[in-house]
Design a protein around this motif. Structure first.
Motif, PDB file in Angstrom:
ATOM      1  N   SER A  65     -55.532   1.024  51.899  1.00 27.29           N
ATOM      2  CA  SER A  65     -55.428   2.828  51.659  1.00 27.29           C
ATOM      3  C   SER A  65     -53.510   2.676  51.284  1.00 27.29           C
ATOM      4  CB  SER A  65     -56.542   3.703  52.262  1.00 27.29           C
ATOM      5  OG  SER A  65     -55.258   2.885  53.903  1.00 27.29           O
ATOM      6  N   ARG A  66     -53.252   2.382  51.555  1.00 27.23           N
ATOM      7  CA  ARG A  66     -51.793   2.335  51.696  1.00 27.23           C
ATOM      8  C   ARG A  66     -51.497   2.971  49.848  1.00 27.23           C
ATOM      9  NH1 ARG A  66     -51.672  -3.391  52.001  1.00 27.23           N
ATOM     10  NH2 ARG A  66     -50.328  -4.484  50.853  1.00 27.23           N
ATOM     11  N   TRP A  67     -52.149   1.484  49.362  1.00 23.74           N
ATOM     12  CA  TRP A  67     -51.836   1.635  47.754  1.00 23.74           C
ATOM     13  C   TRP A  67     -53.049   2.946  46.636  1.00 23.74           C
ATOM     14  CZ3 TRP A  67     -49.417  -1.764  45.600  1.00 23.74           C
ATOM     15  CH2 TRP A  67     -48.770  -3.380  46.253  1.00 23.74           C
ATOM     16  N   LEU A  68     -53.246   3.367  47.941  1.00 23.87           N
ATOM     17  CA  LEU A  68     -53.525   5.386  47.431  1.00 23.87           C
ATOM     18  C   LEU A  68     -52.140   5.360  46.696  1.00 23.87           C
ATOM     19  CD1 LEU A  68     -56.832   6.017  49.532  1.00 23.87           C
ATOM     20  CD2 LEU A  68     -56.553   5.416  46.813  1.00 23.87           C
ATOM     21  N   GLN A  69     -51.451   5.514  47.891  1.00 23.58           N
ATOM     22  CA  GLN A  69     -50.194   5.982  47.328  1.00 23.58           C
ATOM     23  C   GLN A  69     -49.163   6.464  46.405  1.00 23.58           C
ATOM     24  OE1 GLN A  69     -47.569   5.276  51.128  1.00 23.58           O
ATOM     25  NE2 GLN A  69     -48.020   7.311  51.747  1.00 23.58           N
ATOM     26  N   ALA A  70     -49.908   5.265  45.776  1.00 20.19           N
ATOM     27  CA  ALA A  70     -48.804   4.118  44.394  1.00 20.19           C
ATOM     28  C   ALA A  70     -49.246   5.361  43.121  1.00 20.19           C
ATOM     29  CB  ALA A  70     -49.738   3.121  43.683  1.00 20.19           C
ATOM     30  N   PRO A  71     -49.933   5.672  43.276  1.00 13.49           N
ATOM     31  CA  PRO A  71     -50.623   6.515  41.819  1.00 13.49           C
ATOM     32  C   PRO A  71     -49.538   8.099  41.624  1.00 13.49           C
ATOM     33  CG  PRO A  71     -52.729   6.239  42.222  1.00 13.49           C
ATOM     34  CD  PRO A  71     -51.351   5.725  43.578  1.00 13.49           C
ATOM     35  N   LEU A  72     -49.304   8.141  43.372  1.00 13.08           N
ATOM     36  CA  LEU A  72     -48.162   9.601  43.490  1.00 13.08           C
ATOM     37  C   LEU A  72     -46.937   9.340  43.687  1.00 13.08           C
ATOM     38  CD1 LEU A  72     -49.917  10.105  47.490  1.00 13.08           C
ATOM     39  CD2 LEU A  72     -50.342  11.447  44.841  1.00 13.08           C
ATOM     40  N   TYR A  73     -46.346   7.700  43.657  1.00 16.31           N
ATOM     41  CA  TYR A  73     -44.852   7.417  43.132  1.00 16.31           C
ATOM     42  C   TYR A  73     -45.010   7.268  41.314  1.00 16.31           C
ATOM     43  CZ  TYR A  73     -44.963   6.633  48.446  1.00 16.31           C
ATOM     44  OH  TYR A  73     -44.021   6.977  49.591  1.00 16.31           O
ATOM     45  N   LEU A  74     -45.705   7.576  40.894  1.00 18.09           N
ATOM     46  CA  LEU A  74     -45.747   7.151  39.668  1.00 18.09           C
ATOM     47  C   LEU A  74     -45.482   8.232  39.455  1.00 18.09           C
ATOM     48  CD1 LEU A  74     -48.554   4.741  38.803  1.00 18.09           C
ATOM     49  CD2 LEU A  74     -45.866   4.486  38.381  1.00 18.09           C
ATOM     50  N   GLY A  75     -46.429   9.469  40.156  1.00 18.31           N
ATOM     51  CA  GLY A  75     -46.403  10.724  39.790  1.00 18.31           C
ATOM     52  C   GLY A  75     -44.932  11.000  39.505  1.00 18.31           C
ATOM     53  N   LEU A  76     -44.110  10.997  40.807  1.00 20.49           N
ATOM     54  CA  LEU A  76     -42.693  11.295  40.582  1.00 20.49           C
ATOM     55  C   LEU A  76     -42.122  10.492  39.892  1.00 20.49           C
ATOM     56  CD1 LEU A  76     -42.212  11.215  44.675  1.00 20.49           C
ATOM     57  CD2 LEU A  76     -42.630  13.441  43.764  1.00 20.49           C
ATOM     58  N   ILE A  77     -42.169   9.597  39.170  1.00 25.38           N
ATOM     59  CA  ILE A  77     -41.426   9.139  38.419  1.00 25.38           C
ATOM     60  C   ILE A  77     -41.657   9.870  36.562  1.00 25.38           C
ATOM     61  CG2 ILE A  77     -41.318   6.916  36.921  1.00 25.38           C
ATOM     62  CD1 ILE A  77     -41.881   5.461  39.020  1.00 25.38           C
ATOM     63  N   VAL A  78     -42.827  10.413  36.520  1.00 21.72           N
ATOM     64  CA  VAL A  78     -42.970  11.064  35.516  1.00 21.72           C
ATOM     65  C   VAL A  78     -42.033  12.561  35.729  1.00 21.72           C
ATOM     66  CG1 VAL A  78     -45.022  12.438  34.426  1.00 21.72           C
ATOM     67  CG2 VAL A  78     -45.295  10.536  35.084  1.00 21.72           C
ATOM     68  N   ALA A  79     -42.162  13.262  37.159  1.00 24.43           N
ATOM     69  CA  ALA A  79     -41.709  14.287  37.130  1.00 24.43           C
ATOM     70  C   ALA A  79     -39.913  13.882  37.362  1.00 24.43           C
ATOM     71  CB  ALA A  79     -41.558  14.720  38.718  1.00 24.43           C
ATOM     72  N   GLN A  80     -39.751  12.502  37.587  1.00 23.73           N
ATOM     73  CA  GLN A  80     -38.199  12.569  37.007  1.00 23.73           C
ATOM     74  C   GLN A  80     -37.936  12.635  35.361  1.00 23.73           C
ATOM     75  OE1 GLN A  80     -36.911   9.069  38.775  1.00 23.73           O
ATOM     76  NE2 GLN A  80     -34.568  10.033  39.229  1.00 23.73           N
ATOM     77  N   CYS A  81     -39.026  12.444  35.160  1.00 28.21           N
ATOM     78  CA  CYS A  81     -38.833  12.400  33.587  1.00 28.21           C
ATOM     79  C   CYS A  81     -38.272  13.642  32.901  1.00 28.21           C
ATOM     80  CB  CYS A  81     -40.010  11.345  32.489  1.00 28.21           C
ATOM     81  SG  CYS A  81     -39.963   9.827  32.550  1.00 28.21           S
TER      82      CYS A  81
END
Length: 186
Positions: free
Chosen positions: A30-46
């Protein structure tokens, strides 16, 4: 190994119920459920990079027509964006490394120095100090524009900033208490 240690070890390795191993694997996965959250933060950084470039273009475009105070406020805004981007990097890289999976960057020439010893406590302290930096920029902008600000707004900004400082100090203190090895008993 004596029989009591053997029994404890044997008991610890036996499943509690038939689906114990499956449940454990599911929880661990279930820790992998956080991966999309980190991808979303990368989009926010863009988005922040885009905002930075827009503000920089505006600054350069009107450089001959603005006052030193306007330049200073714009530059402080750019610094603010950079500090938020740094905060995002700490959360994305440090959080992923701490909570999801290792990045395996050993001996990579671009590996951040802090990543080699990051844990949840250190990450909290780094995030708190980054928030203090961001809060400091906002406070400085407020003081530069003090004649246009209400005293109550300025007071609350100072109080919030001091709360960030106090929180960071407490987090650092707690991290130090919990990470200091206990002295050996003789």
């Amino acid at each position: 190994m004596d029989s009591s240690n053997e029994a404890a070890l044997s008991h610890a390795t036996k499943p509690q119920f038939p689906g114990h191993r499956t449940l454990g694997n599911l929880i661990f996965f279930s820790r992998w459920l956080q991966a999309p959250l980190y991808l979303g933060l990368i989009v926010a950084q863009c988005v922040y990079v885009y905002h930075f470039l827009i503000e920089l273009t505006h600054l350069v475009g009107k450089a001959n027509r603005i006052t030193e105070t306007e330049i200073m406020l714009t530059v402080l805004g750019l610094i603010d964006v950079v500090m938020i981007a740094n905060l995002l990097i700490m959360v994305i890289v440090g959080g992923y490394e701490t909570f999801v999976s290792r990045l395996n960057l050993h001996k990579h020439p671009d590996q951040p120095e802090w990543l080699s010893h990051v844990n949840a406590g250190i990450l909290k302290v780094k995030l708190a100090t980054a928030l203090i930096g961001i809060s400091s920029i906002h406070l400085l902008k407020t003081f530069i524009e003090a004649e246009r600000m209400k005293g109550e707004v300025m007071m609350w900004q100072v109080i919030i900033h001091l709360a960030f400082v106090l929180s960071a100090l407490l987090l650092a203190y707690i991290d130090r208490l919990t990470s200091t090895p206990m002295p050996k008993q003789h």
